[in-house]
Design a protein around this motif. Structure first.
Motif, PDB file in Angstrom:
ATOM      1  N   SER A   1      48.294  39.163  45.618  1.00 33.84           N
ATOM      2  CA  SER A   1      47.832  40.255  46.198  1.00 33.84           C
ATOM      3  C   SER A   1      46.298  40.352  46.295  1.00 33.84           C
ATOM      4  CB  SER A   1      48.437  41.565  45.750  1.00 33.84           C
ATOM      5  OG  SER A   1      47.720  41.884  44.576  1.00 33.84           O
TER       6      SER A   1
ATOM      7  N   ARG B   1      46.188  45.818  45.554  1.00 36.65           N
ATOM      8  CA  ARG B   1      46.427  47.342  46.058  1.00 36.65           C
ATOM      9  C   ARG B   1      47.895  47.120  46.921  1.00 36.65           C
ATOM     10  NH1 ARG B   1      40.340  47.036  48.141  1.00 36.65           N
ATOM     11  NH2 ARG B   1      39.381  47.269  45.881  1.00 36.65           N
TER      12      ARG B   1
ATOM     13  N   ILE C   1      50.324  47.376  49.835  1.00 35.34           N
ATOM     14  CA  ILE C   1      50.372  46.755  51.394  1.00 35.34           C
ATOM     15  C   ILE C   1      50.959  47.775  52.230  1.00 35.34           C
ATOM     16  CG2 ILE C   1      51.387  45.049  53.045  1.00 35.34           C
ATOM     17  CD1 ILE C   1      50.958  43.109  50.847  1.00 35.34           C
ATOM     18  N   VAL C   2      52.172  48.260  52.009  1.00 36.29           N
ATOM     19  CA  VAL C   2      52.710  49.429  52.702  1.00 36.29           C
ATOM     20  C   VAL C   2      52.007  50.697  52.160  1.00 36.29           C
ATOM     21  CG1 VAL C   2      54.573  47.873  53.675  1.00 36.29           C
ATOM     22  CG2 VAL C   2      54.810  49.391  51.455  1.00 36.29           C
ATOM     23  N   LYS C   3      52.236  51.656  52.747  1.00 37.16           N
ATOM     24  CA  LYS C   3      51.876  52.854  52.237  1.00 37.16           C
ATOM     25  C   LYS C   3      52.968  53.799  52.010  1.00 37.16           C
ATOM     26  CE  LYS C   3      46.952  53.758  54.084  1.00 37.16           C
ATOM     27  NZ  LYS C   3      46.929  52.274  54.080  1.00 37.16           N
TER      28      LYS C   3
ATOM     29  N   THR D   1      56.736  44.201  47.974  1.00 32.86           N
ATOM     30  CA  THR D   1      56.598  43.663  49.439  1.00 32.86           C
ATOM     31  C   THR D   1      56.409  42.282  49.720  1.00 32.86           C
ATOM     32  OG1 THR D   1      55.521  45.869  49.983  1.00 32.86           O
ATOM     33  CG2 THR D   1      55.303  44.119  51.557  1.00 32.86           C
ATOM     34  N   VAL D   2      55.588  41.728  48.690  1.00 31.61           N
ATOM     35  CA  VAL D   2      55.189  40.182  48.637  1.00 31.61           C
ATOM     36  C   VAL D   2      56.517  39.513  47.977  1.00 31.61           C
ATOM     37  CG1 VAL D   2      53.625  38.570  48.021  1.00 31.61           C
ATOM     38  CG2 VAL D   2      52.759  40.480  48.763  1.00 31.61           C
TER      39      VAL D   2
END
Ligand code: SF4
Ligand code: SF4
Ligand code: SF4
Lengths: 321, 356
Positions: free
Chosen positions: B51, B55, B57-59, B338-339
């Motif tokens: 990453s 931090r 990725i999506v909010k 997310t990843v």
């Protein structure tokens, strides 16, 4: 349920401004091709964007993340330059980026930033780590999650195929924020007294400048043409050629991100040439617009609703008590 | 920095503060995401992923406790309208009265929470300017706008019934004509009120909400049924609480089994449902809901048992809503969720590509 939506409404290749109802005389779709291989991390784009669009100052911190002190794309940061310092333990040979370094000058190629092929011999390379820099921005997706879910119609598709918030229509519900697969759009929460606090904010692709036939401020300010503005169709072509050239030069890591109209968001209006996996730059590796699954979600919700109704009826049948 | 010495090069690159985050060095695979608290278990083995300085990725949604409270109250209102209609048709006046009033209470609480989230009431009206099928919030606003008036009328008619006969004068005499139709209409519109909120959460890029989209509507309607029958058990006399007892058991079983299935199908994004605060909320939800359902089985004989089971069911539903809400927020804050699923999908199925 899916028949309620038109063909390719929710995903798949599409000309977004045509779908939004703009006629034949609409301009061609506009966007960015950001070639990160020639970004020098000068942040001129960040500054130009803030100046032109009157975006308030964000927190400006020493974040301990290389030269990145603007943190992320957010309501007060519509361009964000990422800095990545990568040791060669990342498992790939480094390539001479043509950056200033402490070794003897002109370590022998003269072919510009990606003239040299990947070196197998560590001694031949002046550095054993590499810099990656990338200027990130709203992707102006073909299928934009933010726009799909906005309940007020504040987010619109412009005649240029871009995605823009109408500040005076947005009610600050914040639904667009978690909908974006890239974490771009955000509700402005500070600084106090700034305009549009409580309203969703993001890059407009300089709608006002496009209207006046000008180039967006960030692209105009970019000294290396890492940010290239133009017709999306033509930019896609240009990007393909650039990747091919880099591959020929031995930069096998070069890849495009967001240029494929068949991808999970129908291709992005702002796409990128990257030198590593997307997540290294803070991008999702294979994003899909959440609304792709909406027909299925509505179907499941309808089934659940029927289950509840039937269940509630059944419990009143039978025994009197 | 002159030698690319394997993994130790990672540590040498950044200042101390950066290194202490597990995913600090971009481009270098790191183990796990954020640090875990004590006593928390993981369902899926930790995955290596890359990453950008750890931090997000999506909010995460910029929503606070208003929204899960709204989910709870909306479910309570919807379930109560169903109970009220059934009680009306089968001659259970006390259950009918309390359920209709509960529906109005839940609805008012929902609206207050929504307006509080938006900042001012006029902003709610912005949503009535458009009807947009791709926006679950727009669809939900219209569902609520259709459900609200009949639910309110039914409750108003109930209040009129409570007045002494001599006070039911003038237009109030009309109440008995709208009484049953309003109640039935509210019951007809109630199920979508209970289930659309699942779509509201799932139609986002928040990993633990989106991945739950298959089962979440069933969890939410189960939770709505459990909450409404819980209130019915608290308020109705033994002679009338049969349907509430049966609905309590059915709702709890539906919620618990679908929640279990949901966790099985979510892969790594089920993790936040087991960790930290959301994990505690979900565990509490399960215990309370199961205990409430068990109590409901015995609640035909004791008013006390009925009231206690009802309270447990209400609390369980509240915990379910907060647990799922907060698990989603956690999943958005950690880039891992997310990843890793997207990477796995890439490895197993290749990139997502439209075909025909
Ligand atoms: S990147 Fe996010 S904010 Fe930009 S258009 Fe796509 S969904 Fe909307
Ligand atoms: S915050 Fe504004 S732009 Fe975003 S979804 Fe809500 S109304 Fe639309
Ligand atoms: S296009 Fe305009 S609004 Fe968007 S990042 Fe560039 S300067 Fe900012």
């Amino acid at each position: 349920m899916s028949s309620l939506f038109k063909e390719n409404d929710l995903w798949g290749p599409l000309d977004p401004s045509a779908e939004a109802g703009y006629g034949e005389d609409r301009p061609k779709r506009k966007g960015f091709f950001t070639d990160t291989s020639i970004c020098i991390g000068c942040k001129a784009c960040e500054v130009a964007c803030k100046e032109w669009n009157d975006v308030p100052a964000d927190h400006f911190d020493m974040l301990g993340s290389s030269y990145d002190n603007s943190h992320s794309l957010n309501a007060n940061q519509w361009r964000h330059v990422a800095f990545i310092e990568q040791p060669s333990s990342r498992g790939r040979a480094t390539v001479d980026l043509g950056m200033p370094d402490v070794g003897p000058p002109g370590s022998g190629d003269g072919a510009g930033a990606y003239g040299a092929a990947a070196s197998e011999d560590p001694d031949a390379s002046p550095m054993d780590f590499r810099w990656l820099m990338s200027s990130d921005v709203c992707k102006h997706c073909t299928h934009a999650g933010c726009l799909d879910v906005c309940p007020t119609g504040a987010l619109i598709r412009t005649e240029f195929g871009t995605v823009v918030v109408q500040d005076d229509v947005c009610n600050g519900c914040g639904y667009c924020v978690p909908a974006c697969p890239y974490g771009v759009i955000e509700r402005r929460k500070e600084p106090e007294g700034a305009k549009n606090v409580g309203i969703a904010q993001k890059c407009t692709l300089c709608y006002d400048r496009l209207d006046a036939g000008k180039v967006p401020a960030c692209a105009q300010a970019c000294p290396t043409q890492s940010i290239q503005f133009g017709d999306v169709e033509e930019l896609r072509e240009r990007a393909n050629q650039r990747v091919e050239r880099l591959h020929e030069a031995g930069v096998m890591d070069a890849r495009l991100y967001g240029n494929d109209p068949d991808d999970g968001v129908g291709g992005t209006g702002a796409f990128f040439l990257l030198l590593d996996e997307p997540e290294v730059y803070g991008f999702p590796p294979d994003p899909v617009v959440p609304t792709r699954d909406l027909p299925h979600m509505f179907r499941q919700a309808s089934r659940a609703a029927v289950t509840l109704a039937v269940g509630a009826a059944v419990v009143f049948l039978g025994r009197r008590r | 920095m002159s030698t690319g010495g394997g993994d130790t090069a990672v540590g040498r690159d950044g200042p101390e503060g950066v290194r202490s985050q597990t995913t600090a060095v971009p481009g270098v695979p790191a183990h796990g995401g954020r640090r875990r608290g004590r006593g928390e278990r993981t369902m899926v083995p930790d995955a290596d992923f890359v990453s950008y300085y750890g931090r997000p990725i999506v909010k995460p949604a910029p929503w606070e406790a208003d929204i899960p409270a709204y989910l709870f109250a909306g479910g309570l209102a919807a379930g109560s309208s169903l109970l009220a209609a059934g009680a009306d048709l089968t001659g259970r006046p006390v259950l009918r009265r309390s359920a209709r009033l509960a529906a109005l209470g839940g609805l008012s609480f929902s609206m207050a929470a929504l307006v509080h989230d938006l900042g001012k009431p006029s902003r709610f009206l912005n949503m009535l300017r458009v009807a947009k099928l791709t926006s679950p919030m727009s669809v939900g606003t219209w569902i609520l706008s259709a459900y609200g008036p009949p639910a309110g009328l039914a409750a108003a008619a109930e209040v009129v019934r409570m007045l002494p006969p001599e006070a039911r004068r003038g237009p109030l005499r009309l109440a008995r004509y709208v009484d049953r139709p309003a109640g039935l209409l509210a019951a007809l519109l109630a199920p979508p009120v209970a289930s659309y909120t699942a779509v509201l959460l799932s139609d986002t890029s928040t990993p633990s909400w989106h991945e739950a989209y298959r089962e979440l509507p069933f969890v939410f309607v189960g939770s709505a049924a459990a909450a409404a029958s819980g209130l019915g058990l608290v308020t109705a006399p033994l002679a009338e609480n049969g349907p509430a007892r049966r609905l309590a058991v059915a709702g709890a079983v539906l919620e618990l089994t679908m929640e279990h299935r949901m966790e099985q199908s979510m892969g790594i994004t089920a993790e936040p449902l087991h960790q930290g605060r959301p994990g505690r909320l979900m565990r509490a939800a399960k215990v309370l809901t199961a205990a409430g359902a068990a109590g409901a089985l015995l609640a035909g004989r004791s008013r006390l048992v009925a009231a206690a089971s009802g309270a447990a069911l209400l609390a369980g539903s509240w915990c379910t809503r907060f647990g799922i809400f907060e698990a989603g927020q956690e999943s958005a804050r950690d880039p891992k969720y997310t990843v890793v699923p997207q990477r796995r999908r890439l490895e197993e199925e290749g990139p997502v590509r439209y075909s025909g």
